[in-house]
Design a protein around this motif. Structure first.
Motif, mmCIF file in Angstrom:
data_model
loop_
_atom_site.group_PDB
_atom_site.id
_atom_site.type_symbol
_atom_site.label_atom_id
_atom_site.label_comp_id
_atom_site.label_asym_id
_atom_site.label_seq_id
_atom_site.Cartn_x
_atom_site.Cartn_y
_atom_site.Cartn_z
ATOM 1 N N VAL A 47 37.667 16.240 1.168
ATOM 2 C CA VAL A 47 36.692 17.227 0.464
ATOM 3 C C VAL A 47 37.313 18.495 0.144
ATOM 4 O O VAL A 47 37.338 18.562 -1.098
ATOM 5 C CB VAL A 47 35.339 17.591 1.382
ATOM 6 C CG1 VAL A 47 34.644 18.710 0.597
ATOM 7 C CG2 VAL A 47 34.613 16.579 1.547
ATOM 8 N N VAL A 48 38.400 19.062 0.949
ATOM 9 C CA VAL A 48 39.066 20.217 0.545
ATOM 10 C C VAL A 48 40.077 19.718 -0.442
ATOM 11 O O VAL A 48 40.340 20.284 -1.551
ATOM 12 C CB VAL A 48 39.777 20.776 1.709
ATOM 13 C CG1 VAL A 48 40.921 21.731 1.263
ATOM 14 C CG2 VAL A 48 38.621 21.354 2.672
ATOM 15 N N TRP A 51 38.450 19.288 -3.875
ATOM 16 C CA TRP A 51 38.200 20.671 -4.486
ATOM 17 C C TRP A 51 39.356 21.307 -4.910
ATOM 18 O O TRP A 51 39.430 21.746 -6.108
ATOM 19 C CB TRP A 51 37.705 21.518 -3.194
ATOM 20 C CG TRP A 51 37.191 22.984 -3.802
ATOM 21 C CD1 TRP A 51 36.065 23.319 -4.485
ATOM 22 C CD2 TRP A 51 37.981 24.205 -3.568
ATOM 23 N NE1 TRP A 51 36.100 24.550 -4.577
ATOM 24 C CE2 TRP A 51 37.435 25.200 -4.190
ATOM 25 C CE3 TRP A 51 39.026 24.204 -3.060
ATOM 26 C CZ2 TRP A 51 37.722 26.550 -4.094
ATOM 27 C CZ3 TRP A 51 39.715 25.740 -2.902
ATOM 28 C CH2 TRP A 51 38.907 26.588 -3.561
ATOM 29 N N MET A 54 40.518 19.542 -8.238
ATOM 30 C CA MET A 54 39.597 19.890 -9.389
ATOM 31 C C MET A 54 40.065 21.396 -9.787
ATOM 32 O O MET A 54 40.297 21.439 -11.033
ATOM 33 C CB MET A 54 38.041 20.104 -8.829
ATOM 34 C CG MET A 54 37.100 20.403 -9.765
ATOM 35 S SD MET A 54 35.321 20.681 -9.372
ATOM 36 C CE MET A 54 35.633 22.068 -8.310
ATOM 37 N N ASN A 55 40.320 22.398 -8.958
ATOM 38 C CA ASN A 55 40.634 23.495 -9.231
ATOM 39 C C ASN A 55 42.057 23.331 -10.067
ATOM 40 O O ASN A 55 42.305 24.162 -11.023
ATOM 41 C CB ASN A 55 40.859 24.509 -7.965
ATOM 42 C CG ASN A 55 39.597 24.899 -7.931
ATOM 43 O OD1 ASN A 55 38.925 25.494 -8.482
ATOM 44 N ND2 ASN A 55 39.220 24.839 -6.282
#
Length: 83
Positions: A47-48, A51, A54-55
């Motif tokens: 999940v990290v 994220w 995506m960033n």
């Protein structure tokens, strides 16, 4: 092989080594050793990773947008023509 070998816990030797080789203050940072905890930790890390990916994509897109704006402004500037 040691008499303490347990085929149901293949990480027991590593856990014992790290617990004795690591200061007590750093032991909370050791990775979990049960299969369920490892699966949970891997899911959290995925999940990290998603994220962060995506960033990184958003950051890259913003940089490309700024580069395009700079190129557009540069193209619209009047050029000094020497005659």
């Amino acid at each position: 092989m040691s008499a303490d070998f347990n085929p149901n816990d293949p990480f027991a030797m590593f856990r014992q080594f790290w617990q004795t080789a690591t200061p007590v203050s750093a032991q909370p940072f050791l990775p979990p050793m049960s299969e369920e905890e490892i699966d949970r930790k891997l899911a959290e890390l995925r999940v990290v990773e998603g994220w962060l990916t995506m960033n990184l994509g958003m950051l890259s897109m913003q940089m490309k947008t700024l580069e395009m704006q700079r190129a557009a402004l540069s193209a619209l500037k009047p050029r000094d023509e020497k005659k």
